[in-house]
Motif scaffolding. Structure first.
Motif, PDB file in Angstrom:
ATOM      1  N   TYR A 221      -8.971  -2.212  -1.283  1.00 54.83           N
ATOM      2  CA  TYR A 221      -7.842  -1.419  -1.811  1.00 54.83           C
ATOM      3  C   TYR A 221      -6.674  -2.291  -2.255  1.00 54.83           C
ATOM      4  O   TYR A 221      -5.559  -1.836  -2.361  1.00 54.83           O
TER       5      TYR A 221
ATOM      6  N   TYR B   4     -12.531   2.360   5.864  1.00 53.71           N
ATOM      7  CA  TYR B   4     -12.560   1.549   4.640  1.00 53.71           C
ATOM      8  C   TYR B   4     -12.215   0.103   4.977  1.00 53.71           C
ATOM      9  O   TYR B   4     -11.530  -0.162   5.954  1.00 53.71           O
TER      10      TYR B   4
ATOM     11  N   ALA C 298       0.834  -1.208   0.000  1.00 53.14           N
ATOM     12  CA  ALA C 298       0.000   0.000   0.000  1.00 53.14           C
ATOM     13  C   ALA C 298       0.865   1.254   0.000  1.00 53.14           C
ATOM     14  O   ALA C 298       0.624   2.193  -0.764  1.00 53.14           O
TER      15      ALA C 298
ATOM     16  N   PHE D 234      -7.980   1.740   7.479  1.00 53.47           N
ATOM     17  CA  PHE D 234      -8.086   0.613   6.543  1.00 53.47           C
ATOM     18  C   PHE D 234      -8.131  -0.652   7.385  1.00 53.47           C
ATOM     19  O   PHE D 234      -7.128  -1.071   7.959  1.00 53.47           O
TER      20      PHE D 234
END
Length: 134
Positions: A133, A128, A30, A112
């Motif tokens: 993602y 999220y 990420a 996240f």
């Protein structure tokens, strides 16, 4: 007309408590996906302490219990020590299990989650699912 835009300052925290240390590879993927010309990233891992992370080494430390309140404490401490502004974005990769955190600017926080546990996270923050993602 082309405007030069400063890079967005992001402080990115990886939960490395026992229940999340397996997220390490996802964290580094990420982080590396954020374009360096658009983002200025400070990396940390955390459990009950906050640790600086070197992206080039790709190593994290931790494995203890989880505290989210220490993240805001670290931000405020670094702001005072280094004369910084509050980061434009704070990214936290975690399963959501920890203590409650009361950020000065909760809307600048982006969570996240590998799990859907939200009790400790301020409602004004952005939440999220990590899998969306990847």
């Amino acid at each position: 007309q082309h405007m030069t835009q400063d890079r967005i300052q992001v402080w990115f925290f990886l939960d490395v408590s026992g229940s999340c240390v397996h997220l390490k590879d996802r964290f580094f993927r990420a982080v590396r996906s954020l374009p360096e010309d658009r983002f200025l990233v400070k990396l940390f891992s955390f459990d009950h302490e906050v640790y600086n992370v070197d992206i080039k080494k790709g190593e994290v430390y931790g494995g203890g219990g989880t505290s989210f309140s220490i993240l805001e404490n670290r931000i405020q401490s670094d702001i005072k020590k280094e004369g910084l502004k509050y980061p434009e974005a704070v990214f936290v990769m975690t399963d959501g299990y920890g203590d409650k955190v009361l950020p000065q600017f909760p809307k600048k926080w982006y969570w996240f989650l590998s799990d859907n546990y939200r009790y400790c996270i301020p409602q004004e923050s952005n939440i999220y699912s990590l899998k969306d993602y990847e």
